[in-house]
Design a protein around this motif. Structure first.
Motif, PDB file in Angstrom:
ATOM      1  N   ALA A  54      37.388 -26.736  -0.354  1.00 55.62           N
ATOM      2  CA  ALA A  54      36.030 -27.217  -0.576  1.00 55.62           C
ATOM      3  C   ALA A  54      35.674 -28.106   0.610  1.00 55.62           C
ATOM      4  CB  ALA A  54      35.949 -28.007  -1.877  1.00 55.62           C
ATOM      5  N   VAL A  55      34.503 -27.859   1.208  1.00 53.45           N
ATOM      6  CA  VAL A  55      34.138 -28.536   2.452  1.00 53.45           C
ATOM      7  C   VAL A  55      32.714 -29.079   2.366  1.00 53.45           C
ATOM      8  CG1 VAL A  55      35.721 -27.199   3.890  1.00 53.45           C
ATOM      9  CG2 VAL A  55      33.402 -26.336   3.468  1.00 53.45           C
ATOM     10  N   TYR A  56      32.369 -29.918   3.320  1.00 54.96           N
ATOM     11  CA  TYR A  56      31.033 -30.485   3.448  1.00 54.96           C
ATOM     12  C   TYR A  56      30.015 -29.361   3.610  1.00 54.96           C
ATOM     13  CZ  TYR A  56      27.727 -34.119   5.186  1.00 54.96           C
ATOM     14  OH  TYR A  56      26.679 -34.992   5.362  1.00 54.96           O
ATOM     15  N   TYR A 104      36.651 -37.012   2.746  1.00 54.93           N
ATOM     16  CA  TYR A 104      36.603 -36.001   3.787  1.00 54.93           C
ATOM     17  C   TYR A 104      37.478 -36.485   4.934  1.00 54.93           C
ATOM     18  CZ  TYR A 104      32.333 -34.242   1.512  1.00 54.93           C
ATOM     19  OH  TYR A 104      31.430 -33.745   0.623  1.00 54.93           O
ATOM     20  N   PRO A 105      37.982 -35.590   5.783  1.00 56.95           N
ATOM     21  CA  PRO A 105      38.617 -36.057   7.017  1.00 56.95           C
ATOM     22  C   PRO A 105      37.616 -36.935   7.777  1.00 56.95           C
ATOM     23  CG  PRO A 105      39.026 -33.718   6.670  1.00 56.95           C
ATOM     24  CD  PRO A 105      38.009 -34.116   5.653  1.00 56.95           C
ATOM     25  N   VAL A 160      30.647 -41.400  12.987  1.00 56.88           N
ATOM     26  CA  VAL A 160      31.801 -40.778  13.648  1.00 56.88           C
ATOM     27  C   VAL A 160      31.576 -39.271  13.738  1.00 56.88           C
ATOM     28  CG1 VAL A 160      34.288 -40.387  13.572  1.00 56.88           C
ATOM     29  CG2 VAL A 160      33.331 -42.565  12.765  1.00 56.88           C
ATOM     30  N   ASP A 161      31.472 -38.764  14.956  1.00 57.87           N
ATOM     31  CA  ASP A 161      31.226 -37.338  15.181  1.00 57.87           C
ATOM     32  C   ASP A 161      32.506 -36.555  14.929  1.00 57.87           C
ATOM     33  OD1 ASP A 161      29.997 -34.976  15.938  1.00 57.87           O
ATOM     34  OD2 ASP A 161      30.566 -35.219  18.043  1.00 57.87           O
ATOM     35  N   ARG A 162      32.459 -35.617  14.011  1.00 60.77           N
ATOM     36  CA  ARG A 162      33.630 -34.793  13.715  1.00 60.77           C
ATOM     37  C   ARG A 162      33.172 -33.457  13.155  1.00 60.77           C
ATOM     38  NH1 ARG A 162      32.499 -38.433   9.831  1.00 60.77           N
ATOM     39  NH2 ARG A 162      33.059 -38.057   7.641  1.00 60.77           N
ATOM     40  N   LYS A 163      34.025 -32.465  13.330  1.00 60.44           N
ATOM     41  CA  LYS A 163      33.671 -31.099  12.980  1.00 60.44           C
ATOM     42  C   LYS A 163      34.891 -30.388  12.410  1.00 60.44           C
ATOM     43  CE  LYS A 163      31.944 -26.911  15.338  1.00 60.44           C
ATOM     44  NZ  LYS A 163      31.494 -26.393  16.658  1.00 60.44           N
ATOM     45  N   TYR A 164      34.678 -29.541  11.434  1.00 58.81           N
ATOM     46  CA  TYR A 164      35.783 -28.806  10.827  1.00 58.81           C
ATOM     47  C   TYR A 164      36.415 -27.828  11.831  1.00 58.81           C
ATOM     48  CZ  TYR A 164      34.963 -30.404   6.041  1.00 58.81           C
ATOM     49  OH  TYR A 164      34.856 -31.174   4.909  1.00 58.81           O
ATOM     50  N   ASN A 189      34.571 -23.241   0.382  1.00 59.89           N
ATOM     51  CA  ASN A 189      33.476 -23.486  -0.550  1.00 59.89           C
ATOM     52  C   ASN A 189      32.624 -24.628  -0.008  1.00 59.89           C
ATOM     53  OD1 ASN A 189      34.326 -21.562  -2.478  1.00 59.89           O
ATOM     54  ND2 ASN A 189      35.810 -23.001  -3.323  1.00 59.89           N
ATOM     55  N   ALA A 190      31.471 -24.300   0.559  1.00 62.44           N
ATOM     56  CA  ALA A 190      30.577 -25.319   1.115  1.00 62.44           C
ATOM     57  C   ALA A 190      29.812 -25.993  -0.023  1.00 62.44           C
ATOM     58  CB  ALA A 190      29.611 -24.680   2.111  1.00 62.44           C
ATOM     59  N   MET A 191      29.980 -27.301  -0.146  1.00 61.86           N
ATOM     60  CA  MET A 191      29.370 -28.047  -1.246  1.00 61.86           C
ATOM     61  C   MET A 191      27.900 -28.352  -0.933  1.00 61.86           C
ATOM     62  SD  MET A 191      32.550 -30.482  -2.447  1.00 61.86           S
ATOM     63  CE  MET A 191      33.128 -30.920  -0.806  1.00 61.86           C
ATOM     64  N   CYS A 192      27.061 -27.395  -1.261  1.00 64.73           N
ATOM     65  CA  CYS A 192      25.633 -27.466  -0.908  1.00 64.73           C
ATOM     66  C   CYS A 192      24.837 -28.169  -2.000  1.00 64.73           C
ATOM     67  CB  CYS A 192      25.097 -26.063  -0.648  1.00 64.73           C
ATOM     68  SG  CYS A 192      25.943 -25.189   0.676  1.00 64.73           S
ATOM     69  N   TYR A 193      25.140 -29.431  -2.195  1.00 70.13           N
ATOM     70  CA  TYR A 193      24.455 -30.232  -3.207  1.00 70.13           C
ATOM     71  C   TYR A 193      24.707 -31.713  -2.937  1.00 70.13           C
ATOM     72  CZ  TYR A 193      29.113 -29.023  -5.093  1.00 70.13           C
ATOM     73  OH  TYR A 193      30.459 -28.753  -5.240  1.00 70.13           O
ATOM     74  N   ASP A 194      24.107 -32.548  -3.770  1.00 69.38           N
ATOM     75  CA  ASP A 194      24.173 -34.012  -3.592  1.00 69.38           C
ATOM     76  C   ASP A 194      23.538 -34.462  -2.282  1.00 69.38           C
ATOM     77  OD1 ASP A 194      25.252 -34.469  -6.048  1.00 69.38           O
ATOM     78  OD2 ASP A 194      27.287 -34.811  -5.359  1.00 69.38           O
ATOM     79  N   TYR A 195      22.459 -33.816  -1.892  1.00 68.64           N
ATOM     80  CA  TYR A 195      21.708 -34.252  -0.714  1.00 68.64           C
ATOM     81  C   TYR A 195      20.928 -35.528  -1.012  1.00 68.64           C
ATOM     82  CZ  TYR A 195      22.529 -29.351   0.604  1.00 68.64           C
ATOM     83  OH  TYR A 195      23.102 -28.130   0.881  1.00 68.64           O
ATOM     84  N   HIS A 196      20.531 -35.667  -2.263  1.00 68.96           N
ATOM     85  CA  HIS A 196      19.806 -36.859  -2.708  1.00 68.96           C
ATOM     86  C   HIS A 196      20.322 -37.219  -4.096  1.00 68.96           C
ATOM     87  CE1 HIS A 196      16.921 -36.275   0.578  1.00 68.96           C
ATOM     88  NE2 HIS A 196      16.957 -34.987   0.254  1.00 68.96           N
TER      89      HIS A 196
END
Length: 361
Positions: A167-169, A128-129, A179-183, A196-203
């Motif tokens: 595809a994004v966080y 990710y950036p 490190v605070d950062r925002k798209y 495409n928000a990757m809404c998985y791999d939380y655990h």
């Protein structure tokens, strides 16, 4: 002057999926294209020296087979190729995006690949950036990429511009990191067709001490959830028609410390079966059947888990996916996508999701 209001038509829904399968095991011809509107070929990477795409003859054959096969299906989905991926070198993208010349070389080469191999668009999966500066460079990349797409399309009247997605966080910002950062939401709204928000791999197996829902819609104990992530994008100002929700076609596994404690949040000691504690949904169903596993639909998190002996698996089944589709439509976002094709069980989840997404009049 007329006082009648003008009603803008909503853009068509996105029912997407990434294709990262071994074509000898799951070829493009095996895809049920009636269930998807957009399919992403994953992944291609540019050179870390020139930032151009150097396509080998063997890869060229795979790309042509992918686009040609899907073009002749009925209905034919739109095809995009995705650049990067979770295992790619983030530093390559950082270096490329930091300079005007390297951005131009990358953009031109990506568009050449799209046109040469018959793709309808391109998708950037930079994971990710890592800081605010890289996010600013990402915004510049999107702006210059869109400009190049528009210029190229204008050269041939009637030619559709190439699609551009990313595809994004799962969240608009990286609130869990130091490190605070925002798209760059403004650049996304102005230049991308959607994200495409990757809404998985939380655990998962990176934390072997406790079980968790890998793609929980809700989490009463934290903001690590799909509902929080999608709402964070909307709150930050992203156009709802440019937001697409990710759904997993796989599960994460753990080995329980005490098999008599088998809820979400139970103590674990190691990953369970599968590649690094991961099983495709097809494999999850096979495990459940073979081992007589108990299957639980957890309505608090809107997720599913199963357990047999000391093995615990967190995943989404067709019921969880259907409920998430309802949530996404209530938010008014563009659609959903799956990671990844070839992992479903007889199209069980994919078919349920496609049916559940209600198309408006």
């Amino acid at each position: 002057m007329s006082t009648r209001s003008v009603v803008m038509a909503s853009p068509p829904a996105v029912k997407g999926a990434y294709y990262s399968s071994d074509p000898t095991v799951f070829p493009p011809s095996a895809i049920d294209t009636s269930l998807f509107t957009h399919i992403y070929y994953a992944f291609l990477m540019p050179s870390n020296v020139t930032y151009k795409f150097e396509i080998s003859s063997s890869t060229a054959l795979l790309l042509l087979n992918f686009t040609t096969t899907l073009l002749h299906r009925s209905p034919p989905p739109a095809t995009l190729f995705s650049i990067g991926g979770g295992g790619s070198d983030s530093n390559l993208f950082s270096c490329m995006a930091s300079d005007t010349k390297s951005r131009k070389a990358f953009i031109t080469s990506a568009m050449d690949v799209a046109r040469k191999f018959g793709f309808d668009g391109m998708d950037l999966d930079w994971e990710y950036p890592s800081n605010p500066k890289e996010m600013k460079n990402l915004a510049l990349l999107f702006k210059e990429w869109r400009r190049a797409i528009n210029v190229e399309a204008a050269k041939e009247p009637g030619r559709a511009p190439l699609l551009l997605t990313a595809a994004v966080y799962f969240s608009v910002d990286f609130f869990l990191d130091a490190v605070d950062r925002k798209y760059p939401v403004r650049a996304i709204n102005q230049n991308l067709d959607w994200v495409n928000a990757m809404c998985y791999d939380y655990h998962g197996g990176w934390n072997t001490s406790i079980t968790g829902a890998p793609a929980a819609l809700y989490d009463s104990n934290s903001n690590v959830s799909t509902s929080y992530g999608l709402r964070s994008w909307i709150k930050a100002g992203v156009d709802r028609t440019k937001l697409v929700m990710g759904l997993p076609l796989y599960g994460r596994t753990w080995t329980l410390k005490d098999p008599s404690f088998h809820e979400i949040g139970s103590t674990a000691v190691a990953v369970g079966p599968g590649d690094a504690g991961a099983l495709t949904f097809m494999q999850v169903e096979e495990f459940n059947k073979k081992n007589g596993a108990i299957i639980v639909h957890d309505m608090d998190s809107v997720s599913t888990y199963s357990y047999a002996g000391s093995t615990w698996i967190g995943y989404d089944d067709d019921i969880a996916a259907m409920l998430k589709i309802g949530f996404a439509q209530a938010l008014g976002i563009r659609g959903y996508f799956f990671w990844s094709l070839g992992s479903d069980s007889l199209w069980k989840i994919s078919r349920q999701a496609s049916r559940a997404w209600v198309v408006g009049e």
